[in-house]
Design a protein around this motif. Structure first.
Motif, PDB file in Angstrom:
ATOM      1  N   SER A 168       8.680   9.525  -4.123  1.00 20.97           N
ATOM      2  CA  SER A 168       7.773  10.364  -3.353  1.00 20.97           C
ATOM      3  C   SER A 168       8.174  11.828  -3.444  1.00 20.97           C
ATOM      4  N   SER A 169       7.173  12.675  -3.444  1.00 27.19           N
ATOM      5  CA  SER A 169       7.434  14.111  -3.410  1.00 27.19           C
ATOM      6  C   SER A 169       7.522  14.600  -1.966  1.00 27.19           C
ATOM      7  N   ARG A 170       7.270  13.703  -1.025  1.00 28.96           N
ATOM      8  CA  ARG A 170       7.284  14.055   0.396  1.00 28.96           C
ATOM      9  C   ARG A 170       8.565  13.522   1.046  1.00 28.96           C
ATOM     10  N   PRO A 171       9.323  14.407   1.665  1.00 31.79           N
ATOM     11  CA  PRO A 171      10.586  13.984   2.270  1.00 31.79           C
ATOM     12  C   PRO A 171      10.390  12.927   3.360  1.00 31.79           C
ATOM     13  N   PHE A 172      11.329  11.998   3.409  1.00 40.74           N
ATOM     14  CA  PHE A 172      11.338  10.929   4.404  1.00 40.74           C
ATOM     15  C   PHE A 172      12.783  10.657   4.788  1.00 40.74           C
ATOM     16  N   VAL A 173      12.999  10.414   6.084  1.00 47.92           N
ATOM     17  CA  VAL A 173      14.339  10.097   6.555  1.00 47.92           C
ATOM     18  C   VAL A 173      14.249   9.093   7.700  1.00 47.92           C
TER      19      VAL A 173
ATOM     20  N   GLN B 235       0.827  -1.210   0.000  1.00 47.18           N
ATOM     21  CA  GLN B 235       0.000   0.000   0.000  1.00 47.18           C
ATOM     22  C   GLN B 235       0.859   1.257   0.000  1.00 47.18           C
ATOM     23  N   LEU B 236       1.877   1.276   0.830  1.00 41.57           N
ATOM     24  CA  LEU B 236       2.731   2.460   0.915  1.00 41.57           C
ATOM     25  C   LEU B 236       3.561   2.669  -0.346  1.00 41.57           C
ATOM     26  N   SER B 237       3.901   1.589  -1.020  1.00 39.95           N
ATOM     27  CA  SER B 237       4.706   1.738  -2.231  1.00 39.95           C
ATOM     28  C   SER B 237       3.868   2.126  -3.443  1.00 39.95           C
ATOM     29  N   THR B 238       2.557   1.994  -3.351  1.00 42.38           N
ATOM     30  CA  THR B 238       1.708   2.325  -4.507  1.00 42.38           C
ATOM     31  C   THR B 238       0.865   3.579  -4.309  1.00 42.38           C
ATOM     32  N   SER B 239       0.732   4.068  -3.080  1.00 44.92           N
ATOM     33  CA  SER B 239      -0.134   5.220  -2.853  1.00 44.92           C
ATOM     34  C   SER B 239       0.391   6.103  -1.730  1.00 44.92           C
ATOM     35  N   GLU B 240       0.687   7.359  -2.050  1.00 44.76           N
ATOM     36  CA  GLU B 240       1.118   8.320  -1.034  1.00 44.76           C
ATOM     37  C   GLU B 240      -0.043   8.757  -0.148  1.00 44.76           C
ATOM     38  N   ASP B 241      -1.268   8.474  -0.572  1.00 42.06           N
ATOM     39  CA  ASP B 241      -2.441   8.904   0.181  1.00 42.06           C
ATOM     40  C   ASP B 241      -2.484   8.327   1.594  1.00 42.06           C
ATOM     41  N   TYR B 242      -1.824   7.204   1.808  1.00 39.16           N
ATOM     42  CA  TYR B 242      -1.849   6.584   3.127  1.00 39.16           C
ATOM     43  C   TYR B 242      -0.837   7.201   4.085  1.00 39.16           C
ATOM     44  N   MET B 243       0.011   8.062   3.584  1.00 43.75           N
ATOM     45  CA  MET B 243       0.952   8.791   4.440  1.00 43.75           C
ATOM     46  C   MET B 243       0.780  10.282   4.135  1.00 43.75           C
ATOM     47  N   PRO B 244      -0.313  10.874   4.626  1.00 46.84           N
ATOM     48  CA  PRO B 244      -0.648  12.253   4.241  1.00 46.84           C
ATOM     49  C   PRO B 244       0.114  13.322   5.019  1.00 46.84           C
ATOM     50  N   TYR B 245       1.399  13.126   5.160  1.00 45.86           N
ATOM     51  CA  TYR B 245       2.238  14.057   5.901  1.00 45.86           C
ATOM     52  C   TYR B 245       3.101  14.865   4.940  1.00 45.86           C
ATOM     53  N   ALA B 246       3.439  16.081   5.342  1.00 48.85           N
ATOM     54  CA  ALA B 246       4.336  16.903   4.534  1.00 48.85           C
ATOM     55  C   ALA B 246       5.726  16.288   4.506  1.00 48.85           C
ATOM     56  N   ALA B 247       6.109  15.625   5.597  1.00 46.11           N
ATOM     57  CA  ALA B 247       7.403  14.941   5.702  1.00 46.11           C
ATOM     58  C   ALA B 247       7.324  13.971   6.868  1.00 46.11           C
ATOM     59  N   SER B 248       8.148  12.930   6.798  1.00 43.46           N
ATOM     60  CA  SER B 248       8.140  11.895   7.834  1.00 43.46           C
ATOM     61  C   SER B 248       9.562  11.551   8.246  1.00 43.46           C
ATOM     62  N   ALA B 249       9.748  11.399   9.556  1.00 43.31           N
ATOM     63  CA  ALA B 249      11.035  10.958  10.100  1.00 43.31           C
ATOM     64  C   ALA B 249      10.786   9.745  10.977  1.00 43.31           C
ATOM     65  N   MET B 250      11.620   8.747  10.808  1.00 41.50           N
ATOM     66  CA  MET B 250      11.530   7.527  11.606  1.00 41.50           C
ATOM     67  C   MET B 250      12.848   7.358  12.337  1.00 41.50           C
TER      68      MET B 250
END
Length: 139
Positions: free
Chosen positions: A109-114, A69-84
């Motif tokens: 993704s157009s949304r930053p992740f780190v 799901q996460l690899s096919t749709s950004e809609d499930y992570m509706p954040y401007a950016a995510s940090a783990m």
């Protein structure tokens, strides 16, 4: 910290001004993905831009349906950016492979992740991204 939502063994809460915090405990499953997304969509009615900080120190990986799901749709992570932070080797490797596979398939993704080592690093990174977003909006 205001209300804390218990999503199975996981916890989620909102921190002013615009950060959602999630603490994983066990496997990141579809139930968590769907329930956390529903809460975030409600939060976005009052806070349109949200950032995610996820504590994965007690995480035990991601279910296959969540990875898909996460690899096919950004809609499930509706954040401007995510940090783990606090990911174990196996989870970090799996997430890196997901990101790279998506990039190779043209789904970057157009949304930053780190992924970082500590909570302090995650908070600092989100603060930096938040400030960059603020500067973009005022330019």
């Amino acid at each position: 910290m205001g209300a804390v939502w218990t999503l199975g063994p996981h916890m989620m809460w909102f921190e002013e001004p615009d950060t959602v915090r999630v603490t994983l405990s066990g496997v990141y499953d579809m139930k968590l993905l769907e329930e956390s997304r529903a809460l975030v969509l409600e939060l976005q009615k009052r806070h349109p831009t949200l950032y995610l900080i996820m504590d994965a120190r007690n995480g035990a990986g991601m279910a296959a349906d969540v990875r898909k799901q996460l690899s096919t749709s950004e809609d499930y992570m509706p954040y401007a950016a995510s940090a783990m932070f606090g990911t174990g080797f196996a989870m970090r490797t799996m997430i890196n492979m997901m990101v790279r596979a998506g990039s190779l398939l043209g789904r970057s993704s157009s949304r930053p992740f780190v992924m970082v080592g500590t909570e302090e690093e995650a908070k600092a990174w989100v603060a930096k991204v938040r400030e960059a977003d603020r500067l973009k909006q005022t330019a």
